[in-house]
Design a protein around this motif. Sequence first.
Motif, PDB file in Angstrom:
ATOM      1  N   ARG A   1       1.674  -4.088   1.914  1.00  0.00           N
ATOM      2  CA  ARG A   1       1.851  -2.649   1.674  1.00  0.00           C
ATOM      3  C   ARG A   1       3.179  -2.172   2.233  1.00  0.00           C
ATOM      4  O   ARG A   1       3.940  -1.470   1.553  1.00  0.00           O
ATOM      5  CB  ARG A   1       0.692  -1.864   2.321  1.00  0.00           C
TER       6      ARG A   1
ATOM      7  N   LEU B   1       4.904   1.316   0.712  1.00  0.00           N
ATOM      8  CA  LEU B   1       3.806   2.204   0.365  1.00  0.00           C
ATOM      9  C   LEU B   1       3.155   2.719   1.638  1.00  0.00           C
ATOM     10  O   LEU B   1       3.003   1.975   2.608  1.00  0.00           O
ATOM     11  CB  LEU B   1       2.758   1.461  -0.466  1.00  0.00           C
ATOM     12  N   SER B   2       2.755   3.981   1.613  1.00  0.00           N
ATOM     13  CA  SER B   2       2.026   4.542   2.743  1.00  0.00           C
ATOM     14  C   SER B   2       0.527   4.348   2.516  1.00  0.00           C
ATOM     15  O   SER B   2       0.090   4.046   1.394  1.00  0.00           O
ATOM     16  CB  SER B   2       2.337   6.029   2.885  1.00  0.00           C
TER      17      SER B   2
ATOM     18  N   ASP C   1      -1.492   6.739   2.428  1.00  0.00           N
ATOM     19  CA  ASP C   1      -1.833   7.794   1.471  1.00  0.00           C
ATOM     20  C   ASP C   1      -1.522   7.382   0.027  1.00  0.00           C
ATOM     21  O   ASP C   1      -2.268   7.737  -0.890  1.00  0.00           O
ATOM     22  CB  ASP C   1      -1.117   9.099   1.823  1.00  0.00           C
ATOM     23  N   ASP C   2      -0.451   6.631  -0.175  1.00  0.00           N
ATOM     24  CA  ASP C   2      -0.133   6.118  -1.511  1.00  0.00           C
ATOM     25  C   ASP C   2      -1.257   5.219  -2.018  1.00  0.00           C
ATOM     26  O   ASP C   2      -1.696   5.334  -3.159  1.00  0.00           O
ATOM     27  CB  ASP C   2       1.169   5.306  -1.505  1.00  0.00           C
TER      28      ASP C   2
ATOM     29  N   ALA D   1      -4.469   7.169  -2.745  1.00  0.00           N
ATOM     30  CA  ALA D   1      -4.370   7.873  -4.026  1.00  0.00           C
ATOM     31  C   ALA D   1      -4.502   6.910  -5.204  1.00  0.00           C
ATOM     32  O   ALA D   1      -5.133   7.228  -6.208  1.00  0.00           O
ATOM     33  CB  ALA D   1      -3.054   8.634  -4.114  1.00  0.00           C
ATOM     34  N   GLY D   2      -3.934   5.724  -5.067  1.00  0.00           N
ATOM     35  CA  GLY D   2      -3.949   4.755  -6.153  1.00  0.00           C
ATOM     36  C   GLY D   2      -5.256   4.009  -6.322  1.00  0.00           C
ATOM     37  O   GLY D   2      -5.562   3.525  -7.413  1.00  0.00           O
TER      38      GLY D   2
ATOM     39  N   TYR E   1      -4.617  -3.461  -6.269  1.00  0.00           N
ATOM     40  CA  TYR E   1      -3.634  -2.371  -6.308  1.00  0.00           C
ATOM     41  C   TYR E   1      -2.265  -2.874  -5.858  1.00  0.00           C
ATOM     42  O   TYR E   1      -1.248  -2.606  -6.518  1.00  0.00           O
ATOM     43  CB  TYR E   1      -4.087  -1.211  -5.437  1.00  0.00           C
TER      44      TYR E   1
ATOM     45  N   ASN F   1       1.152  -3.125  -8.116  1.00  0.00           N
ATOM     46  CA  ASN F   1       2.184  -2.160  -7.751  1.00  0.00           C
ATOM     47  C   ASN F   1       3.452  -2.914  -7.377  1.00  0.00           C
ATOM     48  O   ASN F   1       3.743  -3.108  -6.218  1.00  0.00           O
ATOM     49  CB  ASN F   1       1.708  -1.276  -6.602  1.00  0.00           C
TER      50      ASN F   1
END
Length: 75
Positions: free
Chosen positions: A22, A27-28, A30-31, A34-35, A70, A74
């Motif tokens: 991550r 990516l946080s 929170d990212d 959300a994903g 994810y 990503n």
Amino acid sequence: VIKINRRNITMSNIGERLKQIREKKNLSIDDVAAGTGIRAQYLEALENSEYANIPGDVFIKGFIRNYGNYLEGNQ
């Protein structure tokens, strides 16, 4: 044992590996939340191997799978 990128990963370090990936992708939490639709508190618990803070083994397995998928998608 869960395989990620052709490496054998144990439950004790799967969270650490997910966090490394991550962060490498900038990516946080929170990212990812959300994903994936996974609450940030559960993602943090996974990364810190605090499985007692996640409600049940079925959720743990599903969260790990969704988180990994994810991150893989990503690019």
